[in-house]
Design an enzyme around this catalytic site. Structure first.
Site, short mmCIF file in Angstrom:
data_model
loop_
_atom_site.label_atom_id
_atom_site.label_comp_id
_atom_site.label_asym_id
_atom_site.label_seq_id
_atom_site.Cartn_x
_atom_site.Cartn_y
_atom_site.Cartn_z
N ARG A 42 0.84 -1.19 0.00
CA ARG A 42 0.00 0.00 0.00
C ARG A 42 0.88 1.24 0.00
NH1 ARG A 42 -2.35 -3.47 3.93
NH2 ARG A 42 -4.42 -4.25 3.33
N LYS A 98 -1.66 -2.35 8.03
CA LYS A 98 -2.84 -2.03 8.83
C LYS A 98 -2.85 -2.85 10.11
CE LYS A 98 -6.09 -0.60 5.22
NZ LYS A 98 -7.39 -0.90 4.58
N HIS A 126 -3.03 2.25 -5.75
CA HIS A 126 -3.70 0.98 -5.53
C HIS A 126 -3.84 0.15 -6.81
CE1 HIS A 126 -5.22 -0.70 -1.84
NE2 HIS A 126 -6.18 -1.31 -2.48
N ARG A 154 -1.19 -2.32 -6.76
CA ARG A 154 -1.48 -3.44 -5.84
C ARG A 154 -2.37 -4.47 -6.53
NH1 ARG A 154 -1.44 -4.58 -0.34
NH2 ARG A 154 -3.31 -5.49 0.58
N HIS A 188 -4.12 -9.65 3.61
CA HIS A 188 -5.56 -9.56 3.84
C HIS A 188 -5.93 -10.35 5.09
CE1 HIS A 188 -6.40 -8.71 -0.70
NE2 HIS A 188 -6.15 -7.61 -0.02
N TYR A 230 -10.12 -11.47 -6.78
CA TYR A 230 -9.15 -11.68 -7.85
C TYR A 230 -9.38 -12.99 -8.59
CZ TYR A 230 -6.80 -7.77 -5.69
OH TYR A 230 -6.51 -6.53 -5.18
#
Length: 413
Positions: free
Chosen positions: A259, A283, A357, A360, A383, A392
């Protein structure tokens, strides 16, 4: 230190010896932080002009603030300051603002007005978010605004909160917000209500009274880039120090799917060239070790050797113009997003979302085409849920054609 043979315009007209000494100290700081000598001279001329104007106005250095700088800007349209340049370039004001920032760092003037302290209830919620949810400051700033608005309207006694009052607050206060913006508001309010319920301060389940607008997460394909587009973007990075930095940033985005905030927060201590690994903190303060691809490692080494300014900072990526500091502001990732947008525009690549993004998404699509499973992609992209990575699966159109069922009806001619 670089010394100048020509005098600084306006400095001789300043009677305050302490201000003159302050200007010379400021000159030393500008040179130390890497400003070009010609830029240093322009800054000093601007500050000296500002000093002459301060004396004419009878103002003290310790009292200046943004309002003083704004007043100086208005004065320049009819300037009659002795011994100064009549340059009315707007950059003069920018130089004075940099000088004000320097004075604040040195403790010569008071700092900028800090935002008002949140209420006791909101402050406790923010501390809980920081301790138990590992929320970053950007998230806390947004949540603080929305929750403060809620408390201002509904009061600071959560026992009085009702579903109708919450819905009316959202409908009236944020009626002009779009779908994506309102979802951020709802996320903050729901988290606040869950916190209150856990603490026993309001009825549990109130957050279920707030419904989000429908946004179907699986309605479109991820917007990744083709291999040809990625190669063109990387090839068109200039061979300057800025271009070398940007190429390293783009490779981190494309090969590892980082990110924008991950790249901005990357430190020298996170790189290990001996083992070929990189530590990423994303995150929720989650740290993972990722393998460092050869081309990414080569680009980073080139940047560290010839592109990165020689300043003391543990951050890998720094501004390309003085002062050479890490990407700053409340959202350091915005600088990385700007790098990505500039690279896409330079290569003539058109995408609905022109930002970091998209790289990414490209990394995920490339891994899927290389037969990497969704679990492996989720691990690289960090994730929390495999369902997030599931989007995806739609990218592999060839595989989808194989599993697609034939149409049950036949049309006879």
């Amino acid at each position: 230190m670089y010394t100048y043979s020509k005098p600084i315009l306006g400095l001789s007209a300043i009677r305050s010896a302490s201000f003159v000494e302050l200007v010379h100290d400021y000159e030393t700081d500008l040179v130390r932080t890497g400003y070009n000598p010609h830029v240093v001279r322009f800054h000093l001329h601007s500050v000296a002009h500002f000093g002459v104007w301060l004396e004419l106005e009878g103002a003290e250095v310790g009292t200046i603030d943004e309002g003083t700088v704004a007043a100086f800007g208005r004065h320049r349209s009819c300037c009659r300051c002795p011994g100064t340049s009549r340059n009315r370039d707007q950059n003069v004001i920018s130089c004075v603002r940099v000088f004000l920032h320097y004075l604040r760092e040195q403790g010569k003037v008071p700092g900028a007005d800090a935002p008002a302290e949140p209420s006791l209830l909101v402050g406790e919620f923010l501390r809980w978010m920081r301790a138990h949810r590992s929320a970053v400051e950007a998230t806390l700033t947004s949540y603080r605004l929305y929750v403060t608005n809620l408390v201002d309207v509904l009061g600071d006694d959560p026992q009085t909160y009702r579903a109708k009052g919450l819905r009316d607050f959202i409908a009236k206060r944020y009626r002009h917000y779009g779908r994506n913006a309102i979802r951020m508001v709802l996320a903050a309010v729901r988290m606040f209500l869950r916190y209150l319920a856990v603490e026993g301060r309001c009825r549990p389940g109130l957050e279920q009274a707030l419904t989000s607008p429908a946004i179907w997460s699986q309605q479109s394909l991820p917007q990744g880039l083709t291999s040809e587009a990625v190669q063109r973007i990387l090839t068109l990075c200039p061979s300057t120090a800025t271009g070398i930095r940007d190429r390293a940033v783009l490779l981190l985005l494309t090969r590892l799917g980082l990110r924008a905030g991950d790249v901005a927060a990357l430190c020298l201590s996170d790189l290990c060239f001996e083992t070929g690994t990189i530590k990423v903190s994303g995150k929720g303060s989650r740290e993972v070790q990722l393998p460092l691809p050869q081309d990414v490692g080569d680009a980073l080494l080139e940047y560290l050797r010839v592109g990165r300014p020689r300043v003391e900072s543990d951050y890998v990526f720094l501004r390309s113009m003085a002062p050479f500091r890490p990407f700053g502001g409340r959202r350091p990732g915005h600088a990385v997003t700007h790098i990505a947008q500039t690279a896409l525009r330079r290569a003539g690549v058109q995408r609905p979302r022109r930002g970091a993004h998209v790289f990414r998404h490209t990394a995920a699509c490339q891994m899927l085409r290389a037969d990497v499973g969704l679990e492996g992609i989720a691990e690289v992209l960090r994730h929390r849920s495999i369902e997030t990575t599931g989007i995806y699966a739609k990218v592999d159109l060839h595989l989808l054609e194989q599993v697609a069922q034939p149409w049950p009806e036949e049309v006879s001619c």
